[in-house]
Write a protein that holds these residues in place. Sequence first.
Motif, PDB file in Angstrom:
ATOM      1  N   MET A   1       0.808  -1.217   0.000  1.00 44.05           N
ATOM      2  CA  MET A   1       0.000   0.000   0.000  1.00 44.05           C
ATOM      3  C   MET A   1       0.849   1.279   0.000  1.00 44.05           C
ATOM      4  O   MET A   1       0.363   2.334  -0.371  1.00 44.05           O
ATOM      5  CB  MET A   1      -0.921   0.012   1.235  1.00 44.05           C
ATOM      6  N   ASP A   2       2.103   1.182   0.398  1.00 41.18           N
ATOM      7  CA  ASP A   2       2.972   2.350   0.486  1.00 41.18           C
ATOM      8  C   ASP A   2       3.959   2.346  -0.684  1.00 41.18           C
ATOM      9  O   ASP A   2       4.783   1.428  -0.813  1.00 41.18           O
ATOM     10  CB  ASP A   2       3.732   2.332   1.815  1.00 41.18           C
ATOM     11  N   PHE A   3       3.884   3.369  -1.529  1.00 46.92           N
ATOM     12  CA  PHE A   3       4.778   3.452  -2.684  1.00 46.92           C
ATOM     13  C   PHE A   3       5.637   4.713  -2.627  1.00 46.92           C
ATOM     14  O   PHE A   3       6.069   5.224  -3.653  1.00 46.92           O
ATOM     15  CB  PHE A   3       3.960   3.412  -3.980  1.00 46.92           C
ATOM     16  N   SER A   4       5.876   5.188  -1.426  1.00 51.00           N
ATOM     17  CA  SER A   4       6.706   6.382  -1.279  1.00 51.00           C
ATOM     18  C   SER A   4       8.161   6.109  -1.643  1.00 51.00           C
ATOM     19  O   SER A   4       8.902   7.034  -1.995  1.00 51.00           O
ATOM     20  CB  SER A   4       6.621   6.908   0.164  1.00 51.00           C
ATOM     21  N   LYS A   5       8.575   4.822  -1.582  1.00 48.09           N
ATOM     22  CA  LYS A   5       9.968   4.483  -1.882  1.00 48.09           C
ATOM     23  C   LYS A   5      10.102   3.429  -2.980  1.00 48.09           C
ATOM     24  O   LYS A   5      11.179   2.871  -3.171  1.00 48.09           O
ATOM     25  CB  LYS A   5      10.660   3.988  -0.609  1.00 48.09           C
ATOM     26  N   SER A   6       9.009   3.148  -3.694  1.00 46.91           N
ATOM     27  CA  SER A   6       9.088   2.153  -4.777  1.00 46.91           C
ATOM     28  C   SER A   6       8.175   2.562  -5.929  1.00 46.91           C
ATOM     29  O   SER A   6       7.321   3.432  -5.779  1.00 46.91           O
ATOM     30  CB  SER A   6       8.707   0.761  -4.261  1.00 46.91           C
TER      31      SER A   6
END
Length: 303
Positions: free
Chosen positions: A39-44
């Motif tokens: 759910m977290d795409f801040s680094k991918s």
Amino acid sequence: MTDTTNNEATSSGGCPFHHPAPATAAAAPGDAQWHGAQMDFSKSMSYGDYLGLERILTAQHPLSPEHNEMLFIVQHQTSELWMKLMLHEMHAVVANIQADNLSPAFKMLARVARIMDQLVHAWDVLATMTPPEYTAIRPYLGASSGFQSFQYREIEFILGNKNPNMLAVHESATDNHARLRQALHAPSIYDEAIRLLARHGLRIAAERLERDWSQPTVADESVKEAWLEVYRDPQKHWALYELAEKLVDMETAFRFWRFRHVTTVERIIGFKTGTGGTAGVSYLRKMLDVVLFPELFALRTAL
């Protein structure tokens, strides 16, 4: 995946064909997760990052206040994307035929025909635009016209419908002009297929093998006789026979695409002059008479 899980994934906007790993523990009500999906795409890289969706989905700039102009823009932009894929496949077809590597070429030709089918059905969407709706946006189009599509012109050239005069409209776009000029002076897919016939020992007139590639395809009796030999003994010439049928499939799909274009334009604007200055429907109807691979259709009468 169970039916219940399928329904949950679909209703949440997820892909019903994706099978994430099962969660190891129940998540708390406030946790940002869904069936183990990241759910977290801040680094991918995300789906939108990979596809460049921000650029694509902000490339629509209607010039009129009319609701229906968005349909007109999206219709033509998506068609250009499909044509980009067609050209990607067509250039690979040429390279594979030149290398006598026919199996990949068959797959690519089949894909091109299916893309053309997709474009045929795309006209169904544009046909929902009525004459008054198009008339309202037409003044905002200026002289822009599908006639000026450099990708469509390159498709015509790589299929053998060459016309040096068509380069003039692209002179102001240097890169596009150079690309079209290269396609104009290179052998078409069909030219390469005929050269392949010769490499397989079938007799082709020398002047057909080394002609002026910038000119449109013209029926040649030696080519017709060579294809007839293939069709009279398919088992002996199976690869060439399959290539011929893939080419016929592609031209048939291209004819449907052209025909659906004509009928959609006639439905929306009648016989008005096109925005690019052509005779509109009358011009498009003339294009229906163009035969790209003449010998492959003529031999059917001779068999």
